[in-house]
Enzyme design. Structure first.
Site, short mmCIF file in Angstrom:
data_model
loop_
_atom_site.label_atom_id
_atom_site.label_comp_id
_atom_site.label_asym_id
_atom_site.label_seq_id
_atom_site.Cartn_x
_atom_site.Cartn_y
_atom_site.Cartn_z
N GLY A 9 -2.71 -9.29 -11.73
CA GLY A 9 -3.12 -10.69 -11.65
C GLY A 9 -3.00 -11.31 -13.03
O GLY A 9 -3.17 -10.60 -14.02
N ASP A 64 6.14 -4.36 -10.88
CA ASP A 64 5.73 -3.67 -12.11
C ASP A 64 6.73 -4.03 -13.22
O ASP A 64 7.94 -3.83 -13.07
CB ASP A 64 5.69 -2.16 -11.89
N HIS A 79 -11.23 -13.64 -13.51
CA HIS A 79 -11.02 -12.79 -14.71
C HIS A 79 -11.97 -13.21 -15.84
O HIS A 79 -11.69 -12.96 -17.01
CB HIS A 79 -9.57 -12.90 -15.27
N LEU A 124 -2.70 -10.95 -18.71
CA LEU A 124 -1.45 -10.74 -17.97
C LEU A 124 -1.41 -9.30 -17.46
O LEU A 124 -1.06 -8.36 -18.18
CB LEU A 124 -0.23 -10.98 -18.89
N ARG A 137 1.74 -12.64 -6.54
CA ARG A 137 1.20 -13.98 -6.22
C ARG A 137 2.06 -15.04 -6.89
O ARG A 137 2.45 -14.89 -8.06
CB ARG A 137 -0.25 -14.09 -6.71
P1 AMP Z 1 -3.47 -4.43 -14.94
O1 AMP Z 1 -3.61 -5.29 -13.71
O2 AMP Z 1 -4.08 -5.02 -16.16
O3 AMP Z 1 -3.85 -3.00 -14.71
O4 AMP Z 1 -1.88 -4.42 -15.27
C1 AMP Z 1 -0.97 -3.76 -14.41
C2 AMP Z 1 0.42 -4.21 -14.75
O5 AMP Z 1 0.68 -4.04 -16.14
C3 AMP Z 1 1.51 -3.36 -14.07
O6 AMP Z 1 1.81 -3.85 -12.78
C4 AMP Z 1 2.69 -3.53 -15.00
O7 AMP Z 1 3.43 -4.66 -14.62
C5 AMP Z 1 2.08 -3.82 -16.35
N1 AMP Z 1 2.23 -2.72 -17.33
C6 AMP Z 1 1.47 -1.63 -17.49
N2 AMP Z 1 1.94 -0.86 -18.50
C7 AMP Z 1 3.02 -1.50 -19.01
C8 AMP Z 1 3.96 -1.24 -20.07
N3 AMP Z 1 3.85 -0.16 -20.84
N4 AMP Z 1 4.93 -2.14 -20.29
C9 AMP Z 1 5.03 -3.25 -19.53
N5 AMP Z 1 4.18 -3.56 -18.52
C10 AMP Z 1 3.19 -2.70 -18.25
#
Ligand code: AMP
Length: 402
Positions: A215, A285, A183, A212, A244
């Site tokens: 990953g 999620d 990252h 966060l 993970r």
């Molecule tokens: P990324 O890997 O940065 O695309 O993040 C994806 C993860 O972000 C998803 O699996 C969710 O757990 C989290 N996520 C996305 N939108 C939201 C939201 N509005 N509130 C809480 N978690 C979110």
């Protein structure tokens, strides 16, 4: 200056076309389920005011070559954002593992490809797919410079005491077993954006950045340089992620093999794909986890507690590594969007000078925003990441040095 950014994964290709004079996105797209006759292709032109969508379902896409052709057809040609390939100034590629060879974005040559290939044992799932993307793009954009931007490069400034594992030295000498971190493009990008928002030179700031998303990783950044990071030899160590495990006792493999009848492949799969939030509560999620907590699911509550506790523990470690910290920065899907995770991660850190303001924490905004209270000694920021823009900026900086 038009730059195409390619993120070629094992079964998908993400692509974006940017006009870098104004840092404007002209098109963004995704080819999914490569290797099947049911592939999906999505492309959005001019995301923003005059958005136009193209969605192709169930198309035959046996391999990455077909996937890249589909992507290029959506970007280049009559009625597309670019009329002919000659108008593209460069192609930037996200490469997961650059090993110890690559500290910077690098213009791709046959030698560079060979060096990326040499790092396949360090990233067996990612580097081959990244390389496919590069090779095909070199054919499709024959005259266009291609640049490799490495996830590991930003962390090459980590000092030996932080990157060595306490293992027999020959494992490092022969196999380069060490912490690499990942990252990096995102950590570097949000550090720069945070410094800009704070109106301070990055070279003066000590930051802890939390990426966060699905990953997760945390980086200690001293005066703009990564000095420690939570992901290790592979993207498994450290924080609790979507599927993970993050840190476990290193004797876990032996325990599972001896007592649970598992072989090395199934243990690797368990720790990478069946653990983390998903392992604890069946969901990866965070939005689903909050809904489940509201419905009384105690395992979902435990998953949130384990993740935020681990985050806090690492913040404590990086406070000690850096000594003085100017800001804690949250980014990526969870970091940008989840006030509960942010609040629970930082809960109880007021004696260490970190206090968030509840109202600011719950506000939303497209750009960077400060969420700490006015009397917090350490600022807390939410800074949206944008890995495609970060890659395109690296490409521009390499090809048009100041
Ligand atoms: P990324 O890997 O940065 O695309 O993040 C994806 C993860 O972000 C998803 O699996 C969710 O757990 C989290 N996520 C996305 N939108 C939201 C939201 N509005 N509130 C809480 N978690 C979110």
């Amino acid at each position: 200056m038009k730059v195409v950014v390619i993120n070629s994964g094992s079964s998908s290709i993400k692509f974006q076309l940017l006009e870098m004079d104004k840092e404007e996105v002209l098109a963004t797209g995704l080819v999914e389920r490569i290797g099947s006759s049911e592939a999906q292709v999505r492309c959005t032109y001019r995301p923003g005011e005059q958005t136009e969508e193209k969605h192709i379902q169930s198309i035959n896409c046996p391999d990455h070559r077909h996937g890249m052709r589909l992507a290029v057809q959506l970007l280049v040609g009559p009625g597309r954002p670019v009329a002919d390939p000659g108008a593209i100034a460069a192609v930037g590629h996200r490469i997961v593992h650059g090993g110890e060879e690559f500290h910077q974005p690098t213009l791709i040559s046959d030698e560079v490809l060979a060096a990326i290939e040499k790092n396949i044992p360090l990233a067996p799932l990612h580097n081959p797919a990244n390389l496919d993307g590069v090779r095909i793009a070199r054919e499709l954009f024959a005259e266009v410079p291609q640049v490799a931007v490495f996830d590991t490069a930003f962390h090459q400034t980590i000092p030996p005491e932080a990157y060595h594992y306490a293992l027999p030295a020959h494992l490092y000498r022969q196999w380069r077993v060490r912490r690499y971190g990942f990252h990096g493009t995102s950590h570097k990008f949000v550090a720069g954006e945070c410094a800009r928002a704070m109106q301070r030179p990055l070279e003066e700031l000590n930051l802890i950045t939390l990426h966060l998303g699905n990953g997760c990783s945390m980086t200690a950044i001293e005066k703009g340089r990564s000095v420690d990071t939570s992901l290790g030899l592979t993207p498994l160590e450290g924080l609790v992620m979507g599927s993970r495990s993050g840190d476990v006792d290193p004797a876990m493999h032996a325990f599972l093999a001896r007592n649970c009848g598992m072989d090395i492949e199934s243990i690797d799969h368990l720790l990478n794909n069946e653990s983390g939030l998903k392992g604890l509560c069946g969901m990866n999620d965070m939005r689903d986890i909050h809904a489940a907590i509201a419905a009384g699911d105690t395992w979902a509550e435990l998953a949130l507690a384990v993740q935020t506790y681990r985050n806090r523990k690492y913040i404590g470690a990086y406070l000690a590594v850096l000594g003085r910290v100017d800001a804690v920065v949250f980014t990526a899907g969870i970091g940008e969007n989840d006030p509960v995770v942010r609040a629970r991660t930082l809960a109880g850190l007021e004696p260490l000078g970190i206090a968030i303001d509840t109202e600011r924490n719950h506000c939303r905004s497209a750009g960077p925003r400060r969420i700490s209270s006015d009397d917090s000694r350490v600022a807390v920021w939410v800074v949206p990441t944008n890995e495609e823009l970060a890659i395109a900026r690296e490409v521009r900086a390499l090809l048009t040095p100041a």
